[in-house]
Design a protein around this motif. Structure first.
Motif, PDB file in Angstrom:
ATOM      1  N   ILE A   1       2.904   7.586  -5.609  1.00  0.00           N
ATOM      2  CA  ILE A   1       3.957   6.743  -5.524  1.00  0.00           C
ATOM      3  C   ILE A   1       3.670   5.168  -6.204  1.00  0.00           C
ATOM      4  O   ILE A   1       4.600   4.646  -6.879  1.00  0.00           O
ATOM      5  CB  ILE A   1       4.422   6.668  -4.040  1.00  0.00           C
ATOM      6  N   ALA A   2       2.421   4.864  -5.759  1.00  0.00           N
ATOM      7  CA  ALA A   2       2.078   3.526  -6.552  1.00  0.00           C
ATOM      8  C   ALA A   2       1.940   3.799  -7.926  1.00  0.00           C
ATOM      9  O   ALA A   2       2.566   2.821  -8.826  1.00  0.00           O
ATOM     10  CB  ALA A   2       0.555   3.301  -5.889  1.00  0.00           C
ATOM     11  N   SER A   3       1.600   4.497  -8.696  1.00  0.00           N
ATOM     12  CA  SER A   3       1.535   4.744 -10.055  1.00  0.00           C
ATOM     13  C   SER A   3       2.662   5.270 -10.820  1.00  0.00           C
ATOM     14  O   SER A   3       2.933   4.780 -12.113  1.00  0.00           O
ATOM     15  CB  SER A   3       0.362   5.913 -10.503  1.00  0.00           C
ATOM     16  N   ARG A   4       3.189   6.252 -10.095  1.00  0.00           N
ATOM     17  CA  ARG A   4       4.467   6.784 -10.846  1.00  0.00           C
ATOM     18  C   ARG A   4       5.816   6.135 -10.508  1.00  0.00           C
ATOM     19  O   ARG A   4       6.965   6.175 -11.218  1.00  0.00           O
ATOM     20  CB  ARG A   4       4.615   8.313 -10.407  1.00  0.00           C
TER      21      ARG A   4
ATOM     22  N   THR B   1       0.900  -1.137  -0.018  1.00  0.00           N
ATOM     23  CA  THR B   1      -0.063  -0.055  -0.030  1.00  0.00           C
ATOM     24  C   THR B   1       0.964   1.349   0.117  1.00  0.00           C
ATOM     25  O   THR B   1       1.951   1.241   0.531  1.00  0.00           O
ATOM     26  CB  THR B   1      -1.047   0.003   1.255  1.00  0.00           C
ATOM     27  N   ALA B   2       0.499   2.168  -0.891  1.00  0.00           N
ATOM     28  CA  ALA B   2       1.191   3.198  -1.037  1.00  0.00           C
ATOM     29  C   ALA B   2       0.286   4.613  -1.378  1.00  0.00           C
ATOM     30  O   ALA B   2      -0.918   4.252  -1.769  1.00  0.00           O
ATOM     31  CB  ALA B   2       2.391   3.318  -1.954  1.00  0.00           C
ATOM     32  N   ILE B   3       0.623   5.847  -1.323  1.00  0.00           N
ATOM     33  CA  ILE B   3      -0.167   7.069  -1.773  1.00  0.00           C
ATOM     34  C   ILE B   3      -0.218   6.773  -3.401  1.00  0.00           C
ATOM     35  O   ILE B   3       0.825   6.261  -3.898  1.00  0.00           O
ATOM     36  CB  ILE B   3       0.237   8.213  -1.289  1.00  0.00           C
ATOM     37  N   PRO B   4      -1.401   7.197  -3.871  1.00  0.00           N
ATOM     38  CA  PRO B   4      -1.508   6.875  -5.480  1.00  0.00           C
ATOM     39  C   PRO B   4      -0.287   7.658  -6.275  1.00  0.00           C
ATOM     40  O   PRO B   4       0.139   6.731  -7.255  1.00  0.00           O
ATOM     41  CB  PRO B   4      -2.759   7.739  -5.626  1.00  0.00           C
TER      42      PRO B   4
END
Length: 291
Positions: free
Chosen positions: A105-108, A100-103
């Motif tokens: 960090i997750a997407s980029r 789990t991570a903020i969007p």
């Protein structure tokens, strides 16, 4: 515990843990893959056997229930560690890992590097949860959590600061930055360091921000669409086409990145492999700090 009752065992504690974590019967039953009646009956039998009340109405833990849960979680950690050790610590990493991570960090950062990981470890599969809320590794909401601040909850989790992210002001490449107003965040996020910095800049500028968002991924896209300028992490924004740093191009702020895992997972091959992969994404642990 009554003289005729069998001692409490690990299988009993699984039911207590599941209900305590969910604060409800239905999700606990789903997690345990049994029906709700079975869970309720099992909890009543456990309480009768112990001669204790573990749950108040609405499945809130009593004081003695909290005491038992704390120790049950330690037993769970040891049970997981024993199971993984028996499978061989040096075995090839296989199985699923939930991150789990903020969007942003997750997407980029995470998603572009997934192929690299799975090529090395074809037996691994990832679940990437883009979630601004702090999902708990201790409650098994996630196996690995990435956060922007040292955790105040999950105190018993293994935590490590794996990076310091530089932030700078960015604007769209093809737009005159002098015409741009600020993109900031909703009022509930004003206490976050990068939001506080932007709000001070808005005050100095003397007129309102052009847009308020609730997520850094939205802020980045808003800048790319030419809506305004904003403060963004350099590790991400420097890689984005259509963006440029403003001012003297120096970072104006740093934010920490912390990695959390459950203590029972520290030696699990799949967790160790994914943790090393994440550290590599952030520059092989810039300024690491073990806890």
């Amino acid at each position: 515990m009554s003289a005729n009752s069998p001692p409490l065992n690990w299988n009993d504690l699984r039911y207590v843990l599941a209900v305590a974590r969910a604060n409800a019967i239905a999700p606990a039953a789903k997690a345990l893959r049994v029906d709700e009646t079975t869970v309720a009956r099992r909890i009543r039998r456990i309480e009768q056997g112990l001669g204790l009340t573990l749950f108040e109405p609405r499945w809130r833990l009593t004081e003695i229930g909290s005491y038992i849960i704390e120790r049950a979680e330690r037993m769970e950690e040891e049970a997981i560690a024993i199971a993984e050790a028996s499978a061989g610590v040096d075995s090839a990493p296989t199985g699923s890992v939930r991150i789990t991570a903020i969007p942003l960090i997750a997407s980029r950062l995470l998603l572009p590097a997934v192929e690299q990981l799975t090529q090395i470890y074809p037996g691994l599969s990832l679940e990437v949860i883009a979630e601004p809320r702090n999902l708990s590794v201790m409650r098994r909401d996630a196996d690995i959590a990435l956060r922007h601040a040292r955790p105040r909850e999950d105190q018993r989790a293994i935590t490590r600061r794996i990076a310091d992210l530089d932030y700078a002001v960015y604007a769209p490449t093809a737009v005159d930055a002098r015409r741009l107003s600020w993109i900031t965040y909703e009022a509930e996020m004003a206490g976050l360091p990068h939001v506080a910095w932007i709000n001070r800049a808005v005050s100095r500028q003397g007129h309102p921000a052009s847009l308020a968002v609730n997520d850094s991924e939205l802020a980045l896209n808003a800048v790319k669409f030419g809506i305004g300028k904003s403060l963004l992490p350099c590790l991400i924004a420097d890689r984005e086409s259509g963006l440029r740093r403003l001012g003297d191009k120096s970072p104006v702020l740093k934010r920490e990145v912390w990695l959390l895992v459950n203590p029972g997972d520290r030696h699990v091959p799949r967790i160790r492999a994914v943790t090393a992969w994440i550290e590599g994404i952030f520059g092989a642990t810039q300024n690491p700090q073990a806890m």
